[in-house]
Design a protein around this motif. Structure first.
Motif, PDB file in Angstrom:
ATOM      1  N   MET A  19       0.844  -1.202   0.000  1.00  0.00           N
ATOM      2  CA  MET A  19       0.000   0.000   0.000  1.00  0.00           C
ATOM      3  C   MET A  19       0.884   1.259   0.000  1.00  0.00           C
ATOM      4  SD  MET A  19      -3.325  -0.661  -0.040  1.00  0.00           S
ATOM      5  CE  MET A  19      -3.094  -2.042  -1.151  1.00  0.00           C
TER       6      MET A  19
ATOM      7  N   LYS B 221       2.213   1.788  -3.274  1.00  0.00           N
ATOM      8  CA  LYS B 221       1.152   1.895  -4.284  1.00  0.00           C
ATOM      9  C   LYS B 221       1.248   0.831  -5.378  1.00  0.00           C
ATOM     10  CE  LYS B 221      -0.385   6.613  -3.633  1.00  0.00           C
ATOM     11  NZ  LYS B 221      -0.926   7.793  -4.305  1.00  0.00           N
ATOM     12  N   ILE B 222       1.535  -0.395  -4.949  1.00  0.00           N
ATOM     13  CA  ILE B 222       1.606  -1.505  -5.912  1.00  0.00           C
ATOM     14  C   ILE B 222       0.251  -1.710  -6.594  1.00  0.00           C
ATOM     15  CG2 ILE B 222       2.100  -3.991  -6.162  1.00  0.00           C
ATOM     16  CD1 ILE B 222       4.555  -2.345  -5.408  1.00  0.00           C
ATOM     17  N   GLY B 223      -0.832  -1.360  -5.910  1.00  0.00           N
ATOM     18  CA  GLY B 223      -2.167  -1.492  -6.502  1.00  0.00           C
ATOM     19  C   GLY B 223      -2.444  -0.502  -7.612  1.00  0.00           C
ATOM     20  N   SER B 224      -1.572   0.484  -7.790  1.00  0.00           N
ATOM     21  CA  SER B 224      -1.802   1.527  -8.799  1.00  0.00           C
ATOM     22  C   SER B 224      -0.877   1.412 -10.010  1.00  0.00           C
ATOM     23  CB  SER B 224      -1.594   2.916  -8.166  1.00  0.00           C
ATOM     24  OG  SER B 224      -2.574   3.152  -7.168  1.00  0.00           O
ATOM     25  N   ILE B 225       0.168   0.607  -9.914  1.00  0.00           N
ATOM     26  CA  ILE B 225       1.145   0.592 -11.015  1.00  0.00           C
ATOM     27  C   ILE B 225       0.564  -0.065 -12.262  1.00  0.00           C
ATOM     28  CG2 ILE B 225       3.096   0.551  -9.410  1.00  0.00           C
ATOM     29  CD1 ILE B 225       3.520  -2.417 -10.229  1.00  0.00           C
TER      30      ILE B 225
ATOM     31  N   THR C  16      -5.391  -7.314 -17.219  1.00  0.00           N
ATOM     32  CA  THR C  16      -4.835  -6.723 -16.003  1.00  0.00           C
ATOM     33  C   THR C  16      -5.013  -7.764 -14.895  1.00  0.00           C
ATOM     34  OG1 THR C  16      -5.736  -4.628 -16.781  1.00  0.00           O
ATOM     35  CG2 THR C  16      -4.766  -4.651 -14.594  1.00  0.00           C
TER      36      THR C  16
ATOM     37  N   ASN D 126      -4.221  -9.881 -11.091  1.00  0.00           N
ATOM     38  CA  ASN D 126      -4.237  -9.596  -9.660  1.00  0.00           C
ATOM     39  C   ASN D 126      -2.801  -9.243  -9.244  1.00  0.00           C
ATOM     40  OD1 ASN D 126      -4.417  -9.667  -6.854  1.00  0.00           O
ATOM     41  ND2 ASN D 126      -5.869 -11.370  -6.844  1.00  0.00           N
ATOM     42  N   VAL D 127      -2.396  -8.020  -9.571  1.00  0.00           N
ATOM     43  CA  VAL D 127      -1.006  -7.560  -9.373  1.00  0.00           C
ATOM     44  C   VAL D 127      -0.584  -7.721  -7.913  1.00  0.00           C
ATOM     45  CG1 VAL D 127       0.560  -5.576  -9.515  1.00  0.00           C
ATOM     46  CG2 VAL D 127      -1.214  -5.892 -11.265  1.00  0.00           C
ATOM     47  N   LEU D 128      -1.475  -7.345  -7.025  1.00  0.00           N
ATOM     48  CA  LEU D 128      -1.164  -7.374  -5.596  1.00  0.00           C
ATOM     49  C   LEU D 128      -0.818  -8.795  -5.138  1.00  0.00           C
ATOM     50  CD1 LEU D 128      -1.134  -5.015  -3.668  1.00  0.00           C
ATOM     51  CD2 LEU D 128      -3.524  -5.476  -3.111  1.00  0.00           C
TER      52      LEU D 128
ATOM     53  N   TYR E 108      -1.372   8.662  -9.146  1.00  0.00           N
ATOM     54  CA  TYR E 108      -1.492   7.986 -10.437  1.00  0.00           C
ATOM     55  C   TYR E 108      -2.723   8.484 -11.199  1.00  0.00           C
ATOM     56  CZ  TYR E 108       2.221   4.688  -9.262  1.00  0.00           C
ATOM     57  OH  TYR E 108       3.437   4.124  -8.959  1.00  0.00           O
TER      58      TYR E 108
ATOM     59  N   SER F 212      -4.944   2.517 -11.516  1.00  0.00           N
ATOM     60  CA  SER F 212      -4.890   3.956 -11.310  1.00  0.00           C
ATOM     61  C   SER F 212      -4.805   4.245  -9.816  1.00  0.00           C
ATOM     62  CB  SER F 212      -6.137   4.585 -11.936  1.00  0.00           C
ATOM     63  OG  SER F 212      -6.023   5.990 -11.985  1.00  0.00           O
ATOM     64  N   GLU F 213      -4.968   5.489  -9.480  1.00  0.00           N
ATOM     65  CA  GLU F 213      -4.964   5.885  -8.071  1.00  0.00           C
ATOM     66  C   GLU F 213      -6.028   5.065  -7.311  1.00  0.00           C
ATOM     67  OE1 GLU F 213      -2.738   7.770  -6.912  1.00  0.00           O
ATOM     68  OE2 GLU F 213      -3.462   8.314  -4.934  1.00  0.00           O
ATOM     69  N   LEU F 214      -5.662   4.554  -6.146  1.00  0.00           N
ATOM     70  CA  LEU F 214      -6.663   3.862  -5.338  1.00  0.00           C
ATOM     71  C   LEU F 214      -7.607   4.887  -4.705  1.00  0.00           C
ATOM     72  CD1 LEU F 214      -4.727   0.978  -3.524  1.00  0.00           C
ATOM     73  CD2 LEU F 214      -5.750   1.018  -5.803  1.00  0.00           C
TER      74      LEU F 214
ATOM     75  N   VAL G 162      -8.922   3.228   0.556  1.00  0.00           N
ATOM     76  CA  VAL G 162      -8.595   1.808   0.374  1.00  0.00           C
ATOM     77  C   VAL G 162      -7.494   1.312   1.320  1.00  0.00           C
ATOM     78  CG1 VAL G 162      -7.580   0.142  -1.260  1.00  0.00           C
ATOM     79  CG2 VAL G 162      -9.536   1.535  -1.943  1.00  0.00           C
TER      80      VAL G 162
ATOM     81  N   GLN H 234     -10.351  -1.763 -11.195  1.00  0.00           N
ATOM     82  CA  GLN H 234      -9.116  -0.965 -11.117  1.00  0.00           C
ATOM     83  C   GLN H 234      -9.196   0.333 -11.908  1.00  0.00           C
ATOM     84  OE1 GLN H 234      -9.372  -3.704 -12.868  1.00  0.00           O
ATOM     85  NE2 GLN H 234      -8.200  -3.656 -14.752  1.00  0.00           N
TER      86      GLN H 234
ATOM     87  N   LEU I 186      -9.694   0.452  -7.067  1.00  0.00           N
ATOM     88  CA  LEU I 186      -9.259  -0.723  -6.312  1.00  0.00           C
ATOM     89  C   LEU I 186      -8.085  -1.402  -6.998  1.00  0.00           C
ATOM     90  CD1 LEU I 186     -12.682  -2.365  -5.416  1.00  0.00           C
ATOM     91  CD2 LEU I 186     -11.139  -1.138  -3.898  1.00  0.00           C
ATOM     92  N   PRO I 187      -7.347  -2.240  -6.262  1.00  0.00           N
ATOM     93  CA  PRO I 187      -6.367  -3.102  -6.919  1.00  0.00           C
ATOM     94  C   PRO I 187      -7.071  -3.992  -7.952  1.00  0.00           C
ATOM     95  CG  PRO I 187      -6.169  -3.240  -4.517  1.00  0.00           C
ATOM     96  CD  PRO I 187      -7.430  -2.488  -4.808  1.00  0.00           C
TER      97      PRO I 187
END
Lengths: 362, 362
Positions: free
Chosen positions: A26, A29-33, A243, A245-247, B6, B12-14, B18, B190, B195-196
């Motif tokens: 978090m 920001k791995i969820g945003s890359i 896309t 489940n990157v997380l 992001y 994108s931006e969470l 979150v 996402q 969200l992720p």
């Protein structure tokens, strides 16, 4: 806030470092890359490299990330079976793979033994027409395991032709497979890898890829975005079609790195020591009885017991002590309990569970 | 640790809350609970109820959770198209849906306009044999949008027969659809839900379900665990066939609840106000040019600009100021930038981006 320890057979207790890794994810920001970025490719490569080391995987095997073991069953049939698959069935999950082949319009045949039993190689005759042989190494619903030696013996007996698909959903990395004897294995991350659900890992060799390419060349539909031909090129570039489940790919890389630091042999030894502790207790218990009769067929990772007390009562008694075991599967909901013995469960936690069960149930 | 914001078009931006919801999920061990438990069913029901409110969804629509929009494309074709689908194509993602239909052995036809253009209803003739009409409401690759009025007009022109599938992957909940004119919409979490990645949301009505049942009754394979017939019964019991991405279903419920507290009308107004701010800037810029010429076809949520400076240079200049925009898609990687305008992006953040771009690029 809960301090409950989940000995349920999946989803189960998270690997102890996962909450910390999640916080780091978090913060970074791995969820945003972007899933097309170099940062993502590096994460993907790190996870794959870690898995290759943990599984001691030869170079002619690839690793694909799908969404679930359910999805892998479907993609396996679509991509590697033109007409016929053959299934060893001894519980709900091995049966489900068989049914999925039928759903997809294939001829599926099976060798079935009763719930809770394992297989004898001498009783199994794989039809010569079977293209895929589905072997459940660990049947999560019943707690019956297939020893690696039996898988190898079945390969010897059957010959090299059909693809051997091994379900290690709730046992990997415990079974030490002979990679020269199998073509594909698959597992879910919410079992032995102690992660939140939402990722299936598909390990497959060049023969599976060649089969998919051949079916496609024949004009058969092998699916679309998650077909083997569509996915393999992306995977080798540390990418996915969709896309993903990157997380979870990130978290899996972190957990596998720690497993490698510990060493897969230590994990296997601990798994067996903890399993022995639980089975010894069950054997001596007045309330419980080990569900799988044949010792060689008892799973090390999903331990099932018949229970005189209803499973719901056992679960209720454990609850104030912040411990959760699983009820039986399907029709066995009240007559069995299931205890997961995964790498996330420490020796101390397993000891505490056994002591508490002894005290509360006998 | 990164403070980067992001503005990339997904991931994108969470949504700002979150990380806090994730911490709560970890503390409550949401990643460990059984997907067959009442606790999970309650989470599932909460998320679905929130989405129904946000989307103002009539009762004859159901909501299914799949893994990605890619998967929904595949399941849509498998389950509702016996022979032929028809696709409006104006970019990479609308083209991909068309290709997936071909991959699955269907006849797919299309009405195509150049990348960056929208559609004129008067130019579109839906073949009478088309069972599904695929309309991209918001083409993420090019920034071209299809106004809801055009979707409704196409329905009027086409008649009630074919199923209308609307791609709102990167726009929902902004478009205020007329649910009497469409049969299905789908989106990924996402994008506008902050969200992720790892969850696709498929909204579909009773006509889609009836079509899938009819194809199945005819003996066609409609897939296995994620076919509409297999999934719909589970969904109505707040369940899934496979172990799903429990964590993301939980997080989606939390974000949607907050979106409902804010109100969908406020979200729509803010989206339009922020979009106007960005488009006004781009229009006056010496470096940028709005990519979509026709104002009515400009997306409110994925804003694309042609850029004189290479996109990589724009991105590089923004980087020290902790802001990230997306490069162009595919062949447009260096000649366009993409700016996401999602509910997670506050008015203040968007203002800061516009000021900084003006300062750094002009």
């Amino acid at each position: 806030m809960t301090n409950k320890v989940y000995f349920t057979p999946g989803p189960s207790e998270l690997y102890p470092t996962v909450p910390q890794h999640m916080q780091t994810a978090m913060e970074n920001k791995i969820g945003s890359i972007s899933h097309r970025s170099q940062q993502f490719k590096d994460i993907y490569a790190h996870t794959v490299a870690g898995l290759r080391q943990l599984l001691q995987l030869p170079d002619h095997f690839d690793i694909l990330f799908l969404s679930s073991a359910n999805e892998i069953w479907e993609r396996a049939i679509e991509n590697t079976v033109e007409k016929e698959s053959f299934h060893l069935v001894n519980g709900s999950f091995s049966k489900r793979f068989y049914e999925i082949s039928l759903d997809l319009g294939r001829k599926a045949t099976k060798h079935e033994v009763p719930f809770g039993q394992g297989f004898r190689v001498e009783d199994i005759e794989v039809p010569a027409s079977a293209e895929l042989v589905a072997i459940v190494q660990n049947e999560t619903s019943s707690g019956a395991g297939t020893p690696v030696a039996a898988i190898n013996a079945l390969r010897e007996k059957t010959g090299p032709e059909p693809l051997f698909f091994i379900d290690v959903v709730s046992s990997m990395p415990h079974p030490k497979l002979d990679w020269s004897k199998v073509d594909s294995v698959y597992f879910s991350v919410q079992k032995c890898f102690g992660l939140p659900a939402g990722l299936g890992v598909w390990v497959l060799n060049d023969r599976c890829i060649a089969k998919a390419e051949a079916l496609k060349a024949k004009g058969m539909s092998v699916g679309s975005y998650h077909s083997i031909p569509a996915t393999i090129g992306k995977a080798r570039a540390n990418q996915t079609q969709e896309t993903p489940n990157v997380l979870n790919i990130y978290l899996l890389g972190q957990v596998v790195q720690e497993m490698n630091q510990k060493g897969v042999d230590v994990i296997r030894q601990e798994t067996e020591a903890k399993a022995k502790m639980v089975y010894d207790y069950l054997e001596a218990s007045e309330n419980f009885e080990i569900a799988v009769e044949e010792p060689a067929h008892r799973s090390a990772t999903t331990i099932i017991a018949n229970t005189k007390l209803p499973a719901s009562e056992v679960i209720k008694r454990l609850s104030p002590f912040d411990m959760a075991v699983g009820s039986g599967y399907g029709n066995y909901k009240e007559s069995q309990i299931r205890i997961a013995n995964f790498p996330a469960h420490s020796v101390g936690q397993m000891q505490a569970l056994v002591y508490k069960l002894k005290e509360l149930v006998g």
